[in-house]
Design an enzyme around this catalytic site. Structure first.
Site: not given
Length: 437
Positions: A112, A115, A170
């Site tokens: 993640s 992101k 997240s």
């Protein structure tokens, strides 16, 4: 260190926090295990594989060499011995100097932390007050077991809500909804790959915008640091990634009196250097950025912290020591080393500017333009969204002031003007003003 890179200095007001004892409900994993192996890593044997002999040399020849790269000399502290990550980097966020690195360009699954690239690519497209009603198809492709913020079909959310869901929890569901607003996952992935190339994050290849494990999806400690540095030049990016807790809209229901109500619930940041945990304290001066954890990637993290007017970026990918919060513990050790070594250690490379950027030292780049500092995006994506957002000035979800970035006087700040990216200069990081308990 070259003297010109150290002339522009301004201290950031950072208040030390008392230790926070938050009871976090967020799961440790920030994206789901993939049913199939990634091209970059897989459980077991692939994680123990050696880095390639030849890696990218973007930022300097030494950064493409396997193993640890550091210039130890008299007065330079020794690197911490208990850092087990497959790849890591310590860099000065202002000057771009890489103080030390270990397999900096090893292409690994990012989880993640990807992101950050998603946010840096899409944040300028939609104003935070824009609202959007979620359709079932927006959530259809969210991977099984993904981390979620709790978005519900047929409910309306502000863009501000969605970004809080991306950064704090997240939430892969929030990523998919924002991607739907951007005309779909395919377009979003394409734009993320184009933006990575613009930033010269050439180790990075995006397959899934939320960081969910996918074959061929890779990045590197070097690239994630470049991406974080770019994102942190946006005011809204800084604010979201430094927010500790926020109120998120729940599901619309009827209460016992028969009235239709929509209550909120609290979401908390899963970055343990921001919040602390039972086995780790909040890191002094921490100001973001993003963490991740998948089966293929292991734990990954990019952090930014300030101390005594110096701002450092540290990225750690896949510690091999299997202990709780190990990625944060190793990041903290590298931050400690970096703050002690900065100004003493000769750099081993640099964080390059985007293509076409104008450097503060006058050296040109290539062709692309860099993102401007933004407080709030000025408009929607070109071409519209798959469905028209609800036009309303909805009130943004309340978020606590503990980790929210505060405004800093513009006269001493170096902003991005006219598409130029002024490297070797400071941009405003959040003042982390904490409430004492």
């Amino acid at each position: 260190m070259p003297a010109p890179q150290k002339t522009v200095r301004r201290s950031l007001l950072v208040a030390s926090a008392t230790l926070l004892s938050l009871s976090l409900t967020a799961p440790a994993a920030l994206a789901a295990p993939s049913p199939g192996p990634s091209a970059s890593a897989s459980p077991g044997a692939a994680r123990s594989a050696a880095p390639p002999a030849n890696m990218s040399t973007v930022g300097g020849t030494r950064l493409g060499q396997p193993g640890t790269q550091v210039n130890l000399a008299s007065g330079v502290p020794v690197l911490p011995k208990d850092v087990t990550a497959r790849s890591w980097i310590v860099a000065d966020a202002e000057s771009g100097e890489v103080l030390a690195a270990h397999n900096a360009h090893w292409r690994l699954a990012p989880a993640s932390t990807l992101k950050m690239l998603f946010a840096d690519t899409l944040l300028p497209k939609f104003p935070s007050s824009m609202t959007y009603k979620v359709a079932p198809e927006d959530l259809a492709d969210v991977g099984a077991g993904s981390s979620l913020v709790g978005i519900k079909e047929d409910e309306t959310y502000t863009v501000h809500d969605l970004w809080l869901g991306v950064f704090l929890r997240s939430g892969n569901d929030a990523v998919h909804v924002l991607s739907a607003m951007n005309d779909g996952l395919d377009k979003t992935v394409r734009e993320m790959n184009e933006h990575a190339e613009e930033l010269q994050a050439l180790d990075t290849h995006v397959v899934s915008p939320d960081g969910y494990d996918a074959p061929g999806q890779v990045s590197s400690a070097y690239d994630l640091t470049l991406i974080a540095r770019s994102g942190l030049q946006k005011k809204d990016f800084r604010e979201y990634c430094s927010t500790l807790t926020a109120k998120f809209p729940g599901e619309t229901k009827k209460n016992k009196k028969g009235r239709t109500v929509r209550e909120t619930f609290e979401i908390q940041n899963t970055n343990r250097l921001l919040t602390g945990d039972y086995d780790i304290t909040q890191y002094q001066g921490i100001a973001g950025v993003k963490n991740g954890n998948t089966t293929n990637a292991g734990a990954t993290f990019t952090g930014v912290a300030e101390r005594d007017g110096r701002v450092l970026l540290v990225t750690v990918m896949n510690p091999q020591k299997d202990e709780h919060n190990e990625v944060y513990k190793e990041t903290a050790r590298l931050f400690d080393w970096g703050f002690q070594a900065a100004g003493k250690v000769e750099p081993v490379g640099e964080l390059v500017p985007p293509r076409g950027a104008v450097r503060s030292d006058g050296r040109p780049g290539a062709t692309a333009t860099a993102p401007a500092d933004t407080g709030e995006a000025g408009g929607a994506a070109a071409g519209g969204t798959s469905r028209a957002p609800v036009a309303s000035a909805a009130t943004e979800s309340g978020s606590t002031g503990m980790g929210i970035a505060l405004g800093i006087a513009g006269g001493l700040l170096v902003l991005l003007v006219g598409g130029t990216f002024l490297v070797n200069r400071r941009w405003p990081l959040p003042d982390l003003v904490r409430r004492r308990r």
